[in-house]
Design a protein around this motif. Structure first.
Motif, mmCIF file in Angstrom:
data_model
loop_
_atom_site.group_PDB
_atom_site.id
_atom_site.type_symbol
_atom_site.label_atom_id
_atom_site.label_comp_id
_atom_site.label_asym_id
_atom_site.label_seq_id
_atom_site.Cartn_x
_atom_site.Cartn_y
_atom_site.Cartn_z
ATOM 1 N N ARG A 50 0.829 -1.216 0.000
ATOM 2 C CA ARG A 50 0.000 0.000 0.000
ATOM 3 C C ARG A 50 0.862 1.264 0.000
ATOM 4 N N ARG A 106 6.303 -19.062 1.098
ATOM 5 C CA ARG A 106 6.433 -17.612 0.894
ATOM 6 C C ARG A 106 7.019 -17.282 -0.491
ATOM 7 N N LYS A 119 0.555 -4.485 -10.175
ATOM 8 C CA LYS A 119 1.203 -3.568 -9.222
ATOM 9 C C LYS A 119 2.696 -3.855 -9.168
ATOM 10 N N ASN A 174 -0.840 -16.658 10.278
ATOM 11 C CA ASN A 174 -0.260 -15.775 9.259
ATOM 12 C C ASN A 174 -0.840 -16.104 7.882
ATOM 13 N N ASP A 178 -3.217 -13.601 5.806
ATOM 14 C CA ASP A 178 -2.772 -13.148 4.471
ATOM 15 C C ASP A 178 -3.840 -13.475 3.425
ATOM 16 N N LEU A 181 -6.915 -11.283 3.562
ATOM 17 C CA LEU A 181 -6.683 -9.986 2.903
ATOM 18 C C LEU A 181 -6.717 -10.149 1.381
ATOM 19 N N ARG A 185 -10.096 -8.853 -2.415
ATOM 20 C CA ARG A 185 -10.165 -8.374 -3.808
ATOM 21 C C ARG A 185 -10.663 -9.488 -4.712
ATOM 22 N N TYR A 192 -8.437 -1.375 -1.849
ATOM 23 C CA TYR A 192 -8.360 -1.841 -0.458
ATOM 24 C C TYR A 192 -9.731 -1.731 0.219
ATOM 25 N N GLN A 193 -10.015 -2.681 1.116
ATOM 26 C CA GLN A 193 -11.237 -2.630 1.921
ATOM 27 C C GLN A 193 -10.870 -2.841 3.385
ATOM 28 N N ASN A 207 -1.713 -10.751 10.339
ATOM 29 C CA ASN A 207 -0.688 -11.507 9.597
ATOM 30 C C ASN A 207 0.716 -11.172 10.123
ATOM 31 N N GLU A 211 3.306 -13.586 12.186
ATOM 32 C CA GLU A 211 4.662 -13.857 11.673
ATOM 33 C C GLU A 211 5.697 -13.635 12.791
ATOM 34 N N TYR A 249 -5.006 2.867 7.629
ATOM 35 C CA TYR A 249 -6.429 2.483 7.636
ATOM 36 C C TYR A 249 -7.273 3.614 8.223
HETATM 37 N N1 NAP Z 1 9.710 -11.742 8.370
HETATM 38 C C1 NAP Z 1 9.737 -10.511 7.893
HETATM 39 O O1 NAP Z 1 10.604 -9.711 8.239
HETATM 40 C C2 NAP Z 1 8.686 -10.047 6.913
HETATM 41 C C3 NAP Z 1 8.817 -8.796 6.286
HETATM 42 C C4 NAP Z 1 7.838 -8.367 5.405
HETATM 43 C C5 NAP Z 1 6.738 -9.174 5.157
HETATM 44 N N2 NAP Z 1 6.631 -10.388 5.767
HETATM 45 C C6 NAP Z 1 5.437 -11.227 5.535
HETATM 46 O O2 NAP Z 1 5.056 -11.170 4.177
HETATM 47 C C7 NAP Z 1 3.632 -11.172 4.067
HETATM 48 C C8 NAP Z 1 3.154 -9.985 3.242
HETATM 49 O O3 NAP Z 1 3.553 -8.786 3.894
HETATM 50 P P1 NAP Z 1 2.858 -7.384 3.511
HETATM 51 O O4 NAP Z 1 3.485 -6.335 4.361
HETATM 52 O O5 NAP Z 1 2.823 -7.228 2.022
HETATM 53 O O6 NAP Z 1 1.356 -7.686 4.024
HETATM 54 P P2 NAP Z 1 0.022 -6.844 3.761
HETATM 55 O O7 NAP Z 1 0.322 -5.402 3.495
HETATM 56 O O8 NAP Z 1 -0.922 -7.160 4.860
HETATM 57 O O9 NAP Z 1 -0.530 -7.446 2.362
HETATM 58 C C9 NAP Z 1 -0.812 -8.804 2.175
HETATM 59 C C10 NAP Z 1 -1.583 -8.951 0.852
HETATM 60 O O10 NAP Z 1 -2.943 -8.523 1.012
HETATM 61 C C11 NAP Z 1 -3.222 -7.351 0.214
HETATM 62 N N3 NAP Z 1 -3.951 -6.449 1.113
HETATM 63 C C12 NAP Z 1 -3.482 -5.940 2.272
HETATM 64 N N4 NAP Z 1 -4.425 -5.209 2.884
HETATM 65 C C13 NAP Z 1 -5.514 -5.229 2.081
HETATM 66 C C14 NAP Z 1 -6.820 -4.628 2.175
HETATM 67 N N5 NAP Z 1 -7.169 -3.900 3.230
HETATM 68 N N6 NAP Z 1 -7.692 -4.839 1.148
HETATM 69 C C15 NAP Z 1 -7.333 -5.613 0.092
HETATM 70 N N7 NAP Z 1 -6.123 -6.217 -0.035
HETATM 71 C C16 NAP Z 1 -5.217 -6.028 0.940
HETATM 72 C C17 NAP Z 1 -1.880 -6.817 -0.201
HETATM 73 O O11 NAP Z 1 -1.967 -6.134 -1.451
HETATM 74 P P3 NAP Z 1 -0.931 -4.946 -1.845
HETATM 75 O O12 NAP Z 1 0.431 -5.613 -1.933
HETATM 76 O O13 NAP Z 1 -1.442 -4.461 -3.164
HETATM 77 O O14 NAP Z 1 -0.990 -3.912 -0.751
HETATM 78 C C18 NAP Z 1 -1.043 -8.094 -0.297
HETATM 79 O O15 NAP Z 1 -1.289 -8.770 -1.499
HETATM 80 C C19 NAP Z 1 3.078 -11.164 5.494
HETATM 81 O O16 NAP Z 1 2.727 -12.466 5.844
HETATM 82 C C20 NAP Z 1 4.239 -10.678 6.321
HETATM 83 O O17 NAP Z 1 4.191 -11.208 7.618
HETATM 84 C C21 NAP Z 1 7.581 -10.836 6.625
#
Ligand code: NAP
Length: 268
Positions: A50, A106, A119, A174, A178, A181, A185, A192-193, A207, A211, A249
């Motif tokens: 986002r 992952r 995107k 997690n 994920d 979310l 869509r 986003y919703q 999520n 993690e 949000y």
């Molecule tokens: N271990 C680590 O250090 C680490 C670091 C980063 C991420 N991660 C993991 O990687 C995963 C993804 O991380 P993230 O930061 O990308 O998670 P995120 O922002 O919650 O997004 C997850 C997915 O859902 C979509 N999404 C999120 N909020 C939404 C909403 N309100 N409405 C519709 N779609 C929504 C996102 O689309 P968009 O991409 O288009 O927003 C993305 O495809 C998670 O499980 C996280 O724990 C781990």
């Protein structure tokens, strides 16, 4: 002759000690860098998802970015493991399997499941995540190749049992969060919703919360410094991310539930 053996044995021991002490010092620096990164991320959110922005140079498809930046950790890890001579009948091999279950999902399943409609993310984000994963995978690979010696009764230790429960509990929550979310869509959408089911009723980023629990469990079950460093880095990345998500949000949705917390149900 015996003296030569003694000296070479001593050399070996010394080399081991120096290498081990270098390894520990490096991890200590690595942890300090992780904490510094979190301070930076609390001020400026990482520009992917986002917060993706074109101001950070060339861009790459979200799907490809996720695949490359996550898959590299497994290569870095395996570079250090003597695959053919490794003793695969020890608790260490179970720990390695857990790590791979997470990263196979992952790297190769999650990027295919996201509904991301062309995107993009900045290449610099992909490269910095690849750098992080190369160091992290190497530190864990070195641990399991050279330093991890777990007795067979480690399976019954409270650390292992509690760690495995936290690891799998975190991983399942997690994945569930994920995919909740992602399913907000329809295919071809990118908006986003407000998520309203399950743990989302209590916190904005279940999520990320899960993690953190997952890698906390891994640190516990391996009882090791590199896994602790990974846990600290996970907190350093994901706590600022959760703060930014919550703020975002509230700014984007005037009807965002006011009782919802950032990361810790009922608390924060
Ligand atoms: N271990 C680590 O250090 C680490 C670091 C980063 C991420 N991660 C993991 O990687 C995963 C993804 O991380 P993230 O930061 O990308 O998670 P995120 O922002 O919650 O997004 C997850 C997915 O859902 C979509 N999404 C999120 N909020 C939404 C909403 N309100 N409405 C519709 N779609 C929504 C996102 O689309 P968009 O991409 O288009 O927003 C993305 O495809 C998670 O499980 C996280 O724990 C781990």
């Amino acid at each position: 002759m015996g003296g030569v053996w003694m000296i070479s044995g001593l050399n070996y021991q010394l080399q081991f000690m120096i290498n081990f002490s270098h390894y520990i010092v490096f991890i200590a620096f690595w942890i300090v860098i992780g904490i510094g990164t979190s301070v930076f991320l609390l001020r400026k959110e990482a520009p992917y998802g986002r917060f993706s922005s074109r101001n950070w140079g060339p861009m790459i498809s979200n799907r490809v970015g996720w695949l490359f930046m996550e898959a590299v950790v497994m290569i870095a890890f395996l570079c250090w493991i003597p695959l053919r001579h490794y003793d695969w009948k020890t608790p260490a091999s179970i720990m390695i399997s857990l790590f791979f279950i997470h990263y196979l999902h992952r790297s190769f399943i999650y990027p295919l499941m996201i509904r991301t409609k062309n995107k993009k993310m900045p290449v610099i984000i992909m490269l910095s995540a690849m750098l992080f994963n190369t160091v992290n995978g190497s530190l864990l690979g070195i641990w399991f190749a050279d330093f991890a010696h777990y007795p067979n009764n480690w399976y019954y230790s409270p650390w292992f049992v509690a760690g495995v429960l936290l690891f799998f509990g975190g991983m399942l929550v997690n994945w569930h969060a994920d995919y909740t979310l992602i399913r907000l869509r329809k295919n071809g959408e990118s908006g986003y919703q407000i998520p309203r089911s399950g743990l989302f009723k209590l916190i904005s980023s279940p999520n990320l919360f899960a993690e953190i629990i997952e890698w906390g469990g891994f640190a516990l079950l391996t009882w090791s410094l590199p896994a602790l460093a990974f846990f600290i880095w996970t907190c350093a990345n994901l706590i600022p991310r959760a703060v930014a998500n919550h703020r975002w949000y509230k700014k984007e949705f005037s009807d965002y539930p006011p009782e919802r917390k950032i990361l810790l149900p009922y608390l924060w």
